[in-house]
Design an enzyme around this catalytic site. Structure first.
Site, PDB file in Angstrom:
ATOM      1  N   HIS A  20       0.837  -1.198   0.000  1.00 51.92           N
ATOM      2  CA  HIS A  20       0.000   0.000   0.000  1.00 51.92           C
ATOM      3  C   HIS A  20       0.870   1.245   0.000  1.00 51.92           C
ATOM      4  O   HIS A  20       2.088   1.173  -0.165  1.00 51.92           O
ATOM      5  CB  HIS A  20      -1.008  -0.043   1.159  1.00 51.92           C
ATOM      6  CG  HIS A  20      -0.395  -0.073   2.536  1.00 51.92           C
ATOM      7  ND1 HIS A  20       0.474   0.883   2.991  1.00 51.92           N
ATOM      8  CD2 HIS A  20      -0.516  -0.972   3.551  1.00 51.92           C
ATOM      9  CE1 HIS A  20       0.848   0.612   4.221  1.00 51.92           C
ATOM     10  NE2 HIS A  20       0.267  -0.528   4.587  1.00 51.92           N
ATOM     11  N   HIS A  23       4.167   1.415   2.275  1.00 47.93           N
ATOM     12  CA  HIS A  23       5.267   0.596   1.739  1.00 47.93           C
ATOM     13  C   HIS A  23       5.840   1.258   0.477  1.00 47.93           C
ATOM     14  O   HIS A  23       7.039   1.242   0.235  1.00 47.93           O
ATOM     15  CB  HIS A  23       4.778  -0.799   1.353  1.00 47.93           C
ATOM     16  CG  HIS A  23       3.981  -1.502   2.409  1.00 47.93           C
ATOM     17  ND1 HIS A  23       2.772  -2.086   2.154  1.00 47.93           N
ATOM     18  CD2 HIS A  23       4.231  -1.706   3.724  1.00 47.93           C
ATOM     19  CE1 HIS A  23       2.299  -2.640   3.260  1.00 47.93           C
ATOM     20  NE2 HIS A  23       3.166  -2.411   4.243  1.00 47.93           N
ATOM     21  N   CYS A 128       1.937  -6.400  22.596  1.00 46.37           N
ATOM     22  CA  CYS A 128       1.068  -5.961  21.492  1.00 46.37           C
ATOM     23  C   CYS A 128       1.394  -6.816  20.282  1.00 46.37           C
ATOM     24  O   CYS A 128       2.538  -6.798  19.800  1.00 46.37           O
ATOM     25  CB  CYS A 128       1.269  -4.479  21.168  1.00 46.37           C
ATOM     26  SG  CYS A 128       0.391  -4.020  19.653  1.00 46.37           S
ATOM     27  N   CYS A 131       2.477  -4.810  17.087  1.00 40.95           N
ATOM     28  CA  CYS A 131       3.872  -4.340  17.083  1.00 40.95           C
ATOM     29  C   CYS A 131       4.851  -5.490  17.247  1.00 40.95           C
ATOM     30  O   CYS A 131       6.051  -5.308  17.065  1.00 40.95           O
ATOM     31  CB  CYS A 131       4.127  -3.352  18.209  1.00 40.95           C
ATOM     32  SG  CYS A 131       3.138  -1.862  18.107  1.00 40.95           S
ATOM     33  N   CYS A 145      -1.983   0.385  23.267  1.00 40.44           N
ATOM     34  CA  CYS A 145      -0.821   0.594  22.400  1.00 40.44           C
ATOM     35  C   CYS A 145      -1.076   1.845  21.561  1.00 40.44           C
ATOM     36  O   CYS A 145      -2.123   1.962  20.934  1.00 40.44           O
ATOM     37  CB  CYS A 145      -0.628  -0.622  21.493  1.00 40.44           C
ATOM     38  SG  CYS A 145       0.255  -0.237  19.976  1.00 40.44           S
ATOM     39  N   HIS A 148      -1.614   0.727  17.666  1.00 37.92           N
ATOM     40  CA  HIS A 148      -2.750  -0.122  17.272  1.00 37.92           C
ATOM     41  C   HIS A 148      -4.014   0.115  18.092  1.00 37.92           C
ATOM     42  O   HIS A 148      -5.062  -0.424  17.789  1.00 37.92           O
ATOM     43  CB  HIS A 148      -2.333  -1.601  17.333  1.00 37.92           C
ATOM     44  CG  HIS A 148      -1.258  -1.922  16.339  1.00 37.92           C
ATOM     45  ND1 HIS A 148       0.083  -1.803  16.636  1.00 37.92           N
ATOM     46  CD2 HIS A 148      -1.335  -2.296  15.056  1.00 37.92           C
ATOM     47  CE1 HIS A 148       0.796  -2.099  15.565  1.00 37.92           C
ATOM     48  NE2 HIS A 148      -0.029  -2.402  14.591  1.00 37.92           N
ATOM     49  N   LYS A 294      -7.032   6.681   9.717  1.00 36.08           N
ATOM     50  CA  LYS A 294      -5.966   5.748   9.370  1.00 36.08           C
ATOM     51  C   LYS A 294      -6.380   4.889   8.168  1.00 36.08           C
ATOM     52  O   LYS A 294      -7.544   4.505   8.039  1.00 36.08           O
ATOM     53  CB  LYS A 294      -5.705   4.850  10.573  1.00 36.08           C
ATOM     54  CG  LYS A 294      -4.320   4.213  10.582  1.00 36.08           C
ATOM     55  CD  LYS A 294      -4.135   3.407  11.861  1.00 36.08           C
ATOM     56  CE  LYS A 294      -3.072   2.349  11.689  1.00 36.08           C
ATOM     57  NZ  LYS A 294      -1.764   2.704  12.050  1.00 36.08           N
ATOM     58  N   LYS A 297      -8.126  -1.541   5.629  1.00 38.34           N
ATOM     59  CA  LYS A 297      -8.940  -2.332   4.718  1.00 38.34           C
ATOM     60  C   LYS A 297     -10.417  -2.176   5.037  1.00 38.34           C
ATOM     61  O   LYS A 297     -11.250  -2.068   4.147  1.00 38.34           O
ATOM     62  CB  LYS A 297      -8.554  -3.811   4.858  1.00 38.34           C
ATOM     63  CG  LYS A 297      -7.841  -4.360   3.636  1.00 38.34           C
ATOM     64  CD  LYS A 297      -7.772  -5.864   3.746  1.00 38.34           C
ATOM     65  CE  LYS A 297      -6.714  -6.429   2.822  1.00 38.34           C
ATOM     66  NZ  LYS A 297      -6.345  -7.778   3.147  1.00 38.34           N
TER      67      LYS A 297
HETATM   68  N1  MSP Z   1       8.371  -5.902   9.431  1.00 37.26           N
HETATM   69  C1  MSP Z   1       8.521  -4.659  10.108  1.00 37.26           C
HETATM   70  C2  MSP Z   1       9.844  -3.999   9.757  1.00 37.26           C
HETATM   71  C3  MSP Z   1      11.051  -4.846   9.955  1.00 37.26           C
HETATM   72  S1  MSP Z   1      12.474  -4.019   9.409  1.00 37.26           S
HETATM   73  C4  MSP Z   1      13.734  -5.030   9.815  1.00 37.26           C
HETATM   74  C5  MSP Z   1       7.380  -3.726   9.715  1.00 37.26           C
HETATM   75  N2  MSP Z   1       6.756  -3.975   8.566  1.00 37.26           N
HETATM   76  S2  MSP Z   1       5.534  -3.144   7.932  1.00 37.26           S
HETATM   77  O1  MSP Z   1       5.055  -3.905   6.819  1.00 37.26           O
HETATM   78  O2  MSP Z   1       4.584  -2.805   8.923  1.00 37.26           O
HETATM   79  O3  MSP Z   1       6.170  -1.847   7.325  1.00 37.26           O
HETATM   80  C6  MSP Z   1       6.372  -0.723   8.123  1.00 37.26           C
HETATM   81  C7  MSP Z   1       6.909   0.418   7.270  1.00 37.26           C
HETATM   82  O4  MSP Z   1       6.023   0.682   6.158  1.00 37.26           O
HETATM   83  C8  MSP Z   1       6.946   1.719   8.024  1.00 37.26           C
HETATM   84  O5  MSP Z   1       8.092   1.856   8.825  1.00 37.26           O
HETATM   85  C9  MSP Z   1       6.915   2.717   6.890  1.00 37.26           C
HETATM   86  O6  MSP Z   1       8.162   2.803   6.251  1.00 37.26           O
HETATM   87  C10 MSP Z   1       5.930   2.081   5.949  1.00 37.26           C
HETATM   88  N3  MSP Z   1       4.565   2.495   6.270  1.00 37.26           N
HETATM   89  C11 MSP Z   1       3.506   1.700   6.585  1.00 37.26           C
HETATM   90  N4  MSP Z   1       2.418   2.503   6.764  1.00 37.26           N
HETATM   91  C12 MSP Z   1       2.747   3.794   6.591  1.00 37.26           C
HETATM   92  C13 MSP Z   1       2.021   5.014   6.438  1.00 37.26           C
HETATM   93  N5  MSP Z   1       0.730   5.131   6.666  1.00 37.26           N
HETATM   94  N6  MSP Z   1       2.712   6.088   5.999  1.00 37.26           N
HETATM   95  C14 MSP Z   1       4.009   6.030   5.621  1.00 37.26           C
HETATM   96  N7  MSP Z   1       4.696   4.891   5.735  1.00 37.26           N
HETATM   97  C15 MSP Z   1       4.198   3.846   6.525  1.00 37.26           C
HETATM   98  O7  MSP Z   1       7.120  -2.785  10.446  1.00 37.26           O
END
Ligand code: MSP
Length: 509
Positions: A20, A23, A128, A131, A145, A148, A294, A297
């Protein structure tokens, strides 16, 4: 200093959600930085991938009625195919289920255990699942948390612990001594504040009886390791696997603020215990907020990169993300604002300039470039682009992508004004003034060439289309910093214009 190699990493994405906006943003930033520094002669390696172990994934797989590995294979594949489809480049894609990574994690665990920094103990804490970590009471907001917004689960069990507290003082001193270790500065201050309280030790295992989907501890087969210990080590295991360990510690980790603590506290202390130097820089970005709260889905407001590409073109989406968010701060995602940027900056600013210049080139000279001439207003145009390059370089070094684009588009405004001021379309009515018209258009073609080069890291498709319209194959754009006026060989012809950014009239609700 300026020749050091650069190693950029994105977070490894959990395979419980499809790619999304969040990412996409962080992966885009990695793509921009890699393109930018490569064009400036630096050795660059980029890493991205998926984080596939843990409760969350096991639960998502169970909900989908498949084995965790099968689920991870599918979603990890989706990340790869999405990045491919939107044109993000990276050098390596790591999965935490890759055999080399599993072996690496086990060997680091064995090593730290042998040195006495991993011990067995009982623990009762607030966990959590979102997290994948325990919370201390004071970290909760109104008992939930902060991320979340759920009441954490009380978990009591015997586990292995990493003696993180032993490294607290060293971490604090390092952070004091290296102000650029965590940027932007606000996040460094947050971490320094965290380090004023005892950080405690880190629970790094789960009994298999509770969770089997993980990496088995090398010293106790009844346990698997905890997600963060597994996931964070990817940044080094990938280099080891690729035979590129010389790139450690050149790492610039790109992460969102949601995973600051694991990266700023767990990760450096793990590195210290493993006897490895710390990364170069932790680059922390803010979150994209949605108008309706936020992104989720259930609310149905998930922004998918492929939808955005189909609706507006990938470069317009890239431009919006990079121009709208100040790296480090939160920003609000809005398609209305995206369309305004597309119609305003891209279509009216850049697209319009290119089509006017290329149309006049065709009309007056059948596309063939004419010689430059020394004229005062022309120097101002050159100076505007030289200044844009200086500013853009400085801003990208500071991760201020929005400012970098602003600087470039200021020069493009200048070029559009130069067209109005020099009025080649009026001069062309007088045959005797045609050499001046040719010189003006040559200046403008140079402005477009420099634009194509400077914009490439941000808008790669536009850069290569612009290069094509200017009559170059993309590789022939020449070096960045090629002196103005030397790029076009005698007799070189530009092509007829094509719209770079069709305007979008309808904004979806
Ligand atoms: N798996 C862990 C990270 C491990 S790193 C060794 C994780 N994964 S995650 O799929 O949740 O991805 C988190 C990252 O996605 C965030 O740190 C950020 O870079 C990005 N984002 C996810 N949602 C976001 C927003 N709403 N806005 C901007 N980026 C955010 O955490």
């Amino acid at each position: 200093m300026a020749t050091e190699p650069l190693y950029f990493t994105t977070p490894l994405f959990y395979v419980n959600a499809e790619p999304h906006l969040g990412h996409t943003y962080v992966t885009l930033v990695g793509d921009v930085l890699a393109r930018f520094w490569r064009a400036r002669g630096r050795t660059v390696l980029t890493l991205t991938g998926t984080d596939e172990h843990g409760d969350k994934i096991a639960q998502a797989a169970a909900a989908a009625g498949v084995e965790p590995k099968a689920h991870a294979d599918r979603v990890s594949g989706l990340f790869r195919s999405t990045w491919e489809a939107v044109g993000f480049r990276y050098d390596h894609f790591i999965r935490t289920t890759d055999a080399y990574h599993v072996a690496f994690v086990r060997s680091v665990l064995a090593d730290i255990h042998a040195r006495g920094d991993i011990y067995f103990g009982s623990y009762r804490g607030l966990y959590c699942f979102g997290c994948e970590r325990f919370y201390q009471e004071r970290e909760l907001v109104d008992g939930v948390c902060p991320d979340h917004r759920v009441v954490p689960t009380v978990i009591a069990e015997e586990n292995y612990f990493f003696r993180m507290s032993a490294y607290q003082e060293r971490l604090r001193a390092t952070l004091e001594a290296r102000p650029a270790l965590i940027v932007p500065e606000g996040y460094r201050n947050e971490v320094l504040a965290l380090l004023r309280e005892p950080i405690g030790d880190l629970c790094i295992s789960r009994p298999k009886s509770r969770l089997a989907w993980g990496i088995e501890l090398p010293f106790d087969e009844r346990y698997v390791t905890y997600v963060w210990f597994d996931a964070l080590l990817n940044y080094v295991s990938a280099l080891d696997h690729l035979g590129r360990m010389e790139l450690w510690p050149a790492a610039h980790h790109l992460i969102g603020k949601d995973i600051l603590k694991p990266h700023a506290v767990f990760w450096p202390t793990i590195l210290m215990a493993a006897g490895l130097p710390l990364f170069q820089r932790l680059c922390v970005h803010g979150h994209w907020q949605m108008q309706q709260g936020k992104m989720s889905k259930s609310v149905g407001n998930v922004v998918r990169p492929l939808d955005m590409k189909a609706r507006y073109g990938m470069d317009a989406f890239r431009y919006y993300l990079l121009r709208e968010m100040a790296f480090g701060q939160d920003a609000e995602f809005s398609e209305t604002a995206l369309v305004q940027r597309l119609n305003g900056d891209l279509a009216n600013g850049l697209g319009n300039l290119a089509s006017r210049v290329l149309a006049m080139q065709q009309r007056y000279f059948a596309g063939v470039l004419r010689p430059l001439a020394p004229e005062a207003p022309d120097e101002r145009l050159r100076a505007a682009f030289a200044e844009a390059r200086r500013e853009l370089d400085a801003h990208v070094a500071d991760l201020a992508f929005h400012r970098a684009l602003e600087a470039l588009f200021r020069a493009l405004d200048h070029a559009n004004k130069y067209v109005v001021e020099t009025a080649p379309f009026t001069l062309a009515k007088d045959e005797a003034r045609l050499p001046r018209v040719g010189a003006i258009l040559h200046e403008l073609c140079e402005a477009l060439r420099v634009t194509a080069q400077l914009v490439e890291p941000f808008l790669p498709e536009t850069a290569s289309r612009l290069a094509g319209l200017l009559g170059f194959p993309p590789v022939r754009l020449g070096e960045l910093g090629l002196p103005w006026g030397t790029a076009f060989p005698a007799g070189h012809a530009t092509r007829p214009p094509e719209p770079l950014f069709p305007r979008v009239e309808v904004v979806p609700e």
